[in-house]
Design a protein around this motif. Structure first.
Motif, mmCIF file in Angstrom:
data_model
loop_
_atom_site.group_PDB
_atom_site.id
_atom_site.type_symbol
_atom_site.label_atom_id
_atom_site.label_comp_id
_atom_site.label_asym_id
_atom_site.label_seq_id
_atom_site.Cartn_x
_atom_site.Cartn_y
_atom_site.Cartn_z
ATOM 1 N N ASN A 69 -18.645 13.190 -20.446
ATOM 2 C CA ASN A 69 -18.224 12.603 -19.024
ATOM 3 C C ASN A 69 -19.144 11.227 -18.856
ATOM 4 N N LEU A 70 -18.981 10.490 -18.286
ATOM 5 C CA LEU A 70 -19.744 9.433 -17.511
ATOM 6 C C LEU A 70 -19.178 8.965 -16.380
ATOM 7 N N GLY A 71 -20.556 7.860 -15.856
ATOM 8 C CA GLY A 71 -20.709 8.070 -14.746
ATOM 9 C C GLY A 71 -19.992 7.008 -13.982
ATOM 10 N N SER A 72 -18.917 5.777 -14.695
ATOM 11 C CA SER A 72 -17.894 5.471 -13.631
ATOM 12 C C SER A 72 -17.053 5.327 -14.239
ATOM 13 N N ARG A 73 -16.154 4.692 -13.546
ATOM 14 C CA ARG A 73 -14.756 3.941 -14.767
ATOM 15 C C ARG A 73 -15.296 2.347 -15.854
ATOM 16 N N ASP A 74 -15.990 1.919 -15.388
ATOM 17 C CA ASP A 74 -16.625 1.001 -16.155
ATOM 18 C C ASP A 74 -17.581 1.618 -16.783
ATOM 19 N N GLU A 75 -18.008 2.429 -17.044
ATOM 20 C CA GLU A 75 -18.949 3.011 -18.176
ATOM 21 C C GLU A 75 -17.784 3.579 -18.870
ATOM 22 N N VAL A 76 -16.139 4.677 -18.644
ATOM 23 C CA VAL A 76 -15.734 4.981 -19.656
ATOM 24 C C VAL A 76 -15.087 3.299 -21.040
ATOM 25 N N ASP A 77 -14.813 2.353 -19.579
ATOM 26 C CA ASP A 77 -14.510 1.744 -20.417
ATOM 27 C C ASP A 77 -15.127 0.238 -21.721
ATOM 28 N N ALA A 78 -16.178 0.397 -21.006
ATOM 29 C CA ALA A 78 -17.456 0.568 -22.075
ATOM 30 C C ALA A 78 -17.072 1.138 -23.378
ATOM 31 N N ALA A 79 -17.803 2.487 -22.706
ATOM 32 C CA ALA A 79 -17.788 3.774 -23.995
ATOM 33 C C ALA A 79 -16.611 3.437 -24.922
ATOM 34 N N TRP A 80 -15.533 3.343 -24.327
ATOM 35 C CA TRP A 80 -14.475 3.780 -25.030
ATOM 36 C C TRP A 80 -14.340 1.735 -26.124
ATOM 37 N N GLY B 82 -6.645 13.087 -11.182
ATOM 38 C CA GLY B 82 -7.804 12.580 -10.414
ATOM 39 C C GLY B 82 -8.107 11.577 -10.957
ATOM 40 N N GLY B 83 -9.184 11.841 -12.096
ATOM 41 C CA GLY B 83 -10.119 11.650 -12.642
ATOM 42 C C GLY B 83 -9.402 9.758 -13.526
ATOM 43 N N TYR B 84 -9.991 9.477 -14.441
ATOM 44 C CA TYR B 84 -9.972 8.097 -15.671
ATOM 45 C C TYR B 84 -10.520 8.624 -16.681
ATOM 46 N N SER B 85 -10.080 8.467 -17.847
ATOM 47 C CA SER B 85 -9.998 9.079 -19.318
ATOM 48 C C SER B 85 -9.386 8.071 -20.187
ATOM 49 N N GLY B 86 -9.435 8.322 -21.180
ATOM 50 C CA GLY B 86 -8.879 7.635 -22.617
ATOM 51 C C GLY B 86 -9.842 8.326 -23.418
ATOM 52 N N TRP C 204 -11.609 12.607 -29.242
ATOM 53 C CA TRP C 204 -12.813 12.657 -28.345
ATOM 54 C C TRP C 204 -12.239 12.258 -27.350
ATOM 55 N N GLU C 205 -13.317 12.589 -25.960
ATOM 56 C CA GLU C 205 -12.298 11.976 -24.753
ATOM 57 C C GLU C 205 -12.980 11.437 -23.874
ATOM 58 N N LEU C 206 -13.380 10.617 -23.247
ATOM 59 C CA LEU C 206 -14.294 9.492 -22.336
ATOM 60 C C LEU C 206 -13.725 9.246 -20.922
ATOM 61 N N ALA C 207 -14.656 9.874 -19.839
ATOM 62 C CA ALA C 207 -13.667 10.781 -18.992
ATOM 63 C C ALA C 207 -15.258 10.267 -17.878
ATOM 64 N N HIS C 208 -14.484 9.805 -16.888
ATOM 65 C CA HIS C 208 -15.246 9.634 -15.347
ATOM 66 C C HIS C 208 -14.194 10.657 -14.936
#
Length: 144
Positions: free
Chosen positions: A79-90, A110-114, A124-128
């Motif tokens: 889990n990450l602190g923002s959508r931008d962090e999720v995009d960057a990590a993915w 209601g969240g954001y994940s990939g 692995w799920e990366l999520a905000h």
């Protein structure tokens, strides 16, 4: 007696310990000196991630390894602190050789994940999650 609710070690069965170790090191995971040619341990901020041969892990549990299914019924989440962090990590994970499974997007809860998969197909799920805060160590905090 009740078990204390915690996970100290997650071990992934892998086809090639050395190749999987190289992949996770590319992601930035720090390998422990307790590792050897048969098993790798990574420091994970409160838990440990282990990589062990798929067949050896099955044998250790007293099971027949069989072929690895395409979906194992489990994912590991970061889990990450923002959508931008999720995009960057993915994007970073894919650049490191991860298989893109699902590009990050808004999700039904209601969240954001990939999702991405490691070389052995472990998800692995990366999520905000805007409903669960992260503490100063990056641990998810939930209401009682």
């Amino acid at each position: 007696m009740a078990l204390e609710p915690r996970i100290t070690l997650v071990t992934l069965g892998v086809a090639d310990v050395a190749a999987s170790t190289a992949f996770y090191r590319k992601l930035g995971f720090r390998r422990s000196s307790a590792s050897n040619d048969s098993v790798t341990f990574f420091h994970m901020n409160g838990t440990v991630l282990g990589l062990f041969g798929h067949e050896a892990l099955a044998a250790d549990a007293g099971l027949d390894a069989g072929p690895a299914p395409s979906f194992r019924g489990v994912s590991l989440a970061h889990n990450l602190g923002s959508r931008d962090e999720v995009d960057a990590a993915w994007t970073f994970a894919v650049e490191c050789g991860a298989k893109p499974v699902k590009k990050p997007e808004e999700v039904f809860w209601g969240g954001y994940s990939g999702y991405f998969a490691d070389p052995d197909g472990h998800l692995w799920e990366l999520a905000h999650n805007p409903f669960a805060q992260l503490d100063e160590n990056g641990h998810m905090t939930l209401p009682d």
